[in-house]
Structure formats: C-alpha cells, structure tokens
Design a protein around this motif. Structure first.
Motif, short mmCIF file in Angstrom:
data_model
loop_
_atom_site.label_atom_id
_atom_site.label_comp_id
_atom_site.label_asym_id
_atom_site.label_seq_id
_atom_site.Cartn_x
_atom_site.Cartn_y
_atom_site.Cartn_z
N GLY A 227 0.82 -1.20 0.00
CA GLY A 227 0.00 0.00 0.00
C GLY A 227 0.86 1.26 0.00
N ALA A 232 -0.15 5.15 -1.08
CA ALA A 232 -1.12 5.38 -0.01
C ALA A 232 -0.40 5.89 1.23
N THR A 236 -4.62 5.90 5.16
CA THR A 236 -5.31 5.21 4.08
C THR A 236 -5.01 3.73 4.12
N LYS A 240 -7.94 1.17 4.30
CA LYS A 240 -8.27 0.42 3.08
C LYS A 240 -7.60 -0.96 3.03
N VAL A 241 -6.54 -1.15 3.80
CA VAL A 241 -5.83 -2.43 3.70
C VAL A 241 -5.92 -3.21 5.01
N PRO A 244 -9.94 -3.80 6.61
CA PRO A 244 -10.77 -4.79 5.92
C PRO A 244 -10.25 -6.22 6.09
N VAL A 245 -8.94 -6.38 6.15
CA VAL A 245 -8.39 -7.73 6.24
C VAL A 245 -8.57 -8.31 7.65
#
Lengths: 327, 367
Positions: A227, A232, A236, A240-241, A244-245
C-alpha cells in the motif's frame, strides 16, 4: 451397525494444501458414515452439559415469563402475557387500564448505548494494543499477551471494587489532582455513567485485544508495504488495507465486549451506585427485591432476543463478506 | 528532459547500510556504486544474505540509507517516503490485497495517485490485457493460480506508470515450467512498457536469460557488473566464476605473463595459456583458474597439446554427459560433452584419455 468390528482407527485422509492449509474436498466425502458413532460419542458430554445447563434453564425462564407472579416470589401456574405487556405499558391500579410507559424501554436504550460506548472505547484502546503486540518480535509477544490477561486472574467483583476505590471522591485520582492544584474540589467520578463505562472497558478489554491480535498476527505486513509503495499514506493503509483484512477479528472482539456489557450487572451496580438501572440490575431486582419472577424472566428473554438478533446480524454480514470473497 | 538510451536512470553512490548500532552493528552493504541505465533490465544477483534485497528496499524507500545517495533521473530520493517515489515494487509473495478483486488491486495505485474513475478503468483494462488477465478482473487473488497472481502483482505495479519497477524474486514461488515461461514474458513486458526494471534474484539462470546487465553481489559488496556474456565468460574472481554456472577451479602456479595472457602450471605439471582477470596474483605465486566443463573435450591419450587424464565416473544428464576425471597428480576436473543422437557414450569410466581445452577456455582469477 458397526460393521468394522469397532476398530478405533478413524480413517484420516486429510490432505493439507501446501499454501492455505485447507483440507482437500475429498476428506468429508471419503469419511464413512459408520464412524459418525465415535464422533457423536466424543461430543456427547458437551451436548449433555449444554442441554442440561443451558437449554433447560432458558426453557424454565421462557415458561416463567408467561406466568403470574406469586406474592412472595415464585410463580403461579396461570398463563398470561402481562409480563411482556408490563415492559411497555403500565396498568393503572384502580381502573386496570394499560397506559404506555417508556421507563423500561429507557433502561434498555441506555444499556445498549452504554454497551456501545464501552465497545467503541475498547476498540479504540484495544486495536492499538493488539497492533503493538502483533508487531513485537515473536519471542516477546507471549509476555505482552500475558500482561493483558493478568487482570483476569482476579475476581471481577474485587477488580470492580478496586476501580471504585480509584474513582471515589477521596480516591487517588482526585487526591492527586487536588494535590497538584489542578482542581479545587473532587470531581464526581464514582457513581456516574462514566464510571460504569470505565468499569466495562476495564473488565472486557482483553476480549477485544485477543481476537484482534489473533487476526493481526496472521496479517501479512507486506500488504502494508504494498500500500505504501502504491502511493497510499499511513491512514489510508489502515483504512483500506489493514482494517478490511482484520475485520473478522474486530467484529469478534466487538461482539465479545458488546454482549456481556449489555447484560452486565456488577459494573453498573457498584460503579453506578445502582442509580442508573441497566438491564442486568433490572433483572436482578425482579428476582430479589420486587419478587416479580415472570417480569424478570420476560426482561431476560427480551435481552436474549436482542443479543441473538445482534449475533444473527453479524453472522449474516460475515457470511456475506465470505461469499462475495469467493464468488 | 531527453531519456536517451544511455541516460542514467538510477545512480547509487557509495551506499552503505548499517543495521543496529554500537557493538551489535552489522554492515549489510559496504559502499555500493552503481549506475543503471534508462530502459535497462538490470539484475542484482547473489546468494541469500548478500544484500541485494536490502539494496532494492532502499531504492523503494522501505529501508533508510545509512550513507551515500540514491537518485532517480538526477533527483535525490533520500528524503521521499515510498509513497512519494515514482517507483513501484513487485513483492516476492506478491502481497496482493486479499479483500479486493483483481481489478481493484490494479486500480489501487492509480486511485491513490488521484486519477479519475474513467481514466483508472481504462488503465486497469489496458494493464490486465497486457498480462492477459482481462477475463479475471472480477476474481479475488485467492481464486487465481500462482502464475496468475504473479501477473496481477506485475500489472498492479505497472499501472501507475512508475519510472522504475523493482522486482524482488518475483518468480521464486513458481514451479519450473511456469518460471521459464514467465522469464520470457517478463522480458517482453519490460520491452513493451519501456520502463527500467531492477530485478533481484539468486537464480543465475534467471539472471543470465533476462538481463541486459547483471550485478553480482556477495557479502554486501559488488563483485562484478556486466552483461550476461561478460559475467559468464570473463568472471573477475573466484566467487563470480563459482556462483555463475558450473566451473572447474583448479589451483595453479603462475609461471609468467605474456602480454595480456598468463602461462600457468597445473598440479600435474602441464602448462596452460589463460586470459587474466584484473587483480590476479603476480608471476611465481599461486592462483586459481576457471575452466567451464563444456569448454573441455576428449581426444586420444598422449595427443599433442592434450593433458593426460583418467575418467572416474560418467553421468548422463540428457542434453550432455558429465565426466569426472582426474589428472596425473590426482586433482579432479569435470568435463561436459554434448550427446549426439543415438550414439553410445564414446568414453567410459576407467579410460585413459587426453583432455583438450578450447581456445580461451581457461581464465586466471583474482581471489
């Protein structure tokens, strides 16, 4: 019938996939039906325990909630839905008419709010803690986890009383602030909603830290580098990474904090001084002081329904997430 | 700015990397100097722990530079974090975002750079076509094979049009057949994209087949920089000769120098003419030769100009046969002879034969 003469060797055809560690699809197909007997035997004790000590008591409470309260506690075996009606309405003593009464609904609303605030606070404290532990060298992580779980070795009641001691007007926090001249007279900390929230966060924080840690520990940190490499910024990447995981861990932790917070009894009773009733106190009161077992039972059933709805909602979301990740 | 063929894309000047401090300090890179040209497929080759990945991570910005400078087209990179460098990386284990589709993975860098929706979509389509994965745009990485994931990683890194692409052993997780196919594909993609590639690998075959130039590294230092042919034919020292391909490294006594050649004496007393690498020992001292097994051949024993030897073992390896032989003094060499179709092996264990060297086969190395 056990045609194979009761041999104890369970045919194991578990193929571990080299990368994922997933079992091959053949496993479940090949396991012969006959062996199910042994498997059932293995989980019978657990089934027995759950059946006896969970299903039966809940059944008893479900039944009690539809009965008439006895004068000195206990129940009179007469069917009525009054306990549930009482939850939303009040019966006039003289006219016997039912009028809307939002008091109990208020208690539930306040409890849900309190539990939600505690969950969010646990998340804000627990996520950085879990992240910190997961990024330590592996040989040090056990020590950090151990430190997080240490408070669990002391009885919850004692710990809650200790928190009360810290927060009360003459307690160390107020004395410290007064000694340093930050405040003139003690701030009211004990017996407030803040105290209840603080107690809940303190009690359930490890339930938040551990599942998030478990997710982060398996998290591939090269994803963060990817990322970062792809322009990023740090926030962020987190949004975004990372989040969510590790979402399953966050959801699990949140449920593990939210559910017991919702029905908690000790923290509101001791730290809230029993002034702002929570669901737990309301239920306890019905069985102790008010001697209205059916209403206590109904209140408990409503709480149970709320919790199951919350679980169902998250389970659906989780499954939805999984389904979309595979198709 | 003109980006001609010989323009320097990456300049690495006296780069030192030290991990830790005080007594536990460990120097991973000792003053690396390297210029990588525009549009070049450049490979950092070396065994694990040689510092090649550290150097790559410093160019990407994941590791700080202890000393020295790294610049990209004349611009010093030292102070910019990875997300401000026009450099993208293909990670060893791909590091694809598991919760995003292939298309979203490829779009990530473009979105972060602030490209619009339509522009991003067009570029994603273009990239997926480039790596022949346009049919898989809506799949998740976990539903793809290793080779496909590898190509997604490549498309994702290429999509934001970096000035430089870094590849950290991207083929090491693939099986042999796929790896060989991907080598050609990577090389083709590099030519089509017109981007400078820095490729890190420990696989010398991979390096030789793909690279315009190779830097061989060992123990945090550059050993040799050159094209595949240089590295293979004219290794500068024992490490490079040994690491790249197979070779014989017999110890010799340097008799004398004749112009740019040297005359060396093998253990059994026979004399050889050999080319000389820079820094080789002086006449009268001992040194090592590199003789590639395929540059040796057999002839009848005692023939003029051949070295007498005895065959110990033969190993059939498909395209050719490997012979282990020993000379008069017992020193051992390996000889590789290409197999002819349908013929029996002309020599077998126990035969006494003459050993012949092709012209320029022997090279005197520096240690």
């Amino acid at each position: 019938m056990d045609d194979n003469g009761g041999a104890f060797i369970v045919p194991v055809d578990v193929r571990i996939d080299r990368r994922g560690g997933k079992m091959s699809e053949q496993t479940s197909l090949r396991a012969p039906r006959l062996w199910n007997w042994h498997r059932i035997a293995l989980f019978l004790p657990a089934m027995g325990l759950i059946g006896f000590f969970l299903i039966i008591p809940i059944g008893v409470i479900a039944i009690y909630s539809f009965l008439v309260p006895g004068v000195y506690g206990g129940v009179v075996w007469e069917f009525t839905t009054n306990a549930y009606r009482q939850f939303l309405f009040e019966q006039d003593l003289f006219t016997d008419e039912w009028a809307f009464n939002g008091a109990y609904l208020n208690i539930y609303g306040r409890s849900i709010g309190q539990a939600a605030v505690a969950t969010i606070a646990c998340l804000l404290v627990g996520f950085p803690t879990a992240y910190f532990i997961a990024t330590r060298p592996p040989e040090n992580r056990t020590i950090w986890l151990f430190l997080v779980t240490i408070p669990y070795w002391v009885n919850l009641l004692i710990r809650t009383l200790a928190v009360l001691f810290l927060l009360r007007d003459q307690g160390p926090i107020n004395s410290f602030l007064m000694d340093w001249g930050v405040i003139e007279k003690p701030i009211r900390l004990a017996y407030t909603n803040f105290a209840i929230g603080f107690g809940l966060v303190y009690s359930y924080l490890p339930f938040m830290v551990l599942p998030i840690y478990a997710s982060l520990e398996r998290f591939d940190f090269s994803l963060m580098e990817a990322g970062y490499d792809l322009y990023a910024g740090r926030w962020t990447i987190l949004r975004k990474v990372v989040l969510p995981v590790v979402a399953p861990g966050v959801v699990a932790g949140s449920l593990l904090v939210f559910i017991p917070s919702l029905g908690s009894f000790i923290a509101p009773d001791i730290l809230g001084g029993g002034r702002n009733l929570m669901i737990g106190n309301l239920i306890a009161l019905q069985f102790q002081g008010s001697r209205n077992w059916p209403f206590g039972s109904a209140a408990a059933m409503i709480l149970l329904t709320l919790v199951l709805l919350a679980l169902f909602f998250f389970a659906r979301r989780q499954q939805g997430g999984l389904a979309s990740s595979h198709g | 700015m003109s980006e001609g063929e010989n323009e320097i894309a990456v300049h690495i000047g006296d780069v030192v990397k030290v991990y830790g401090s005080g007594d536990s300090a460990h120097t991973a890179l000792h003053g690396i100097n390297l210029d990588i040209r525009h549009n070049e497929f450049f490979t950092l080759l070396g065994p694990s722990g040689c510092g090649k990945t550290t150097l790559l991570r410093m160019i990407a910005g994941f590791e700080s530079v202890t000393e020295g400078e790294i610049s990209l087209y004349g611009q010093n990179l030292a102070t910019s974090p990875p997300n401000r460098r026009p450099v993208n990386t293909v990670f060893q284990q791909y590091a694809l975002f598991p919760h995003m589709t292939v298309a979203k993975n490829v779009a990530f860098g473009l979105k972060m750079k602030g490209h619009g929706e339509a522009e991003t979509r067009a570029r994603v389509d273009e990239m997926l076509r480039l790596v022949q994965l346009d049919r898989f745009a809506e799949r998740r990485p976990s539903q793809l094979s290793g080779g496909q994931q590898q190509r997604v990683a490549l498309a994702r890194a290429l999509a934001p049009s970096p000035k430089l692409l870094l590849l950290d052993e991207p083929l090491s997780a693939l099986d042999l057949k796929l790896r060989q196919a991907m080598r050609l594909e990577l090389k083709q993609i590099q030519r089509d994209a017109g981007i400078t590639f820095i490729f890190v690998t420990h696989d010398q075959e991979e390096a030789l087949t793909m690279s315009d130039r190779i830097a061989v590294m060992s123990e945090g230092a550059l050993q040799q920089v050159g094209d595949s042919r240089d590295i293979y034919e004219a290794p500068v020292n024992r490490f490079v000769a040994d690491f790249i391909g197979e070779t014989n490294l017999p110890e010799v006594v340097i008799e004398r120098y004749e112009g740019d050649h040297a005359v060396c004496r093998l253990g059994d007393g026979s004399e050889l003419h050999c080319s000389v690498s820079e820094g080789a020992a002086a006449a009268g001292e001992r040194g090592h030769l590199s003789i590639r097994p395929e540059r040796l051949s057999f002839t009848a024993a005692g023939e003029e100009g051949s070295i007498r030897c005895v065959i110990d073992r033969t190993i059939y390896v498909g395209t050719d046969t490997q012979y282990a032989v020993h000379l008069g003094d017992g020193s051992e060499l390996v000889v590789r002879v290409q197999n002819e179709a349908g013929e029996e092996l002309p020599w077998s264990a126990g035969d006494e034969v003459g050993l012949r060297l092709a012209t320029g086969a022997a090279r005197l190395l520096s240690d």
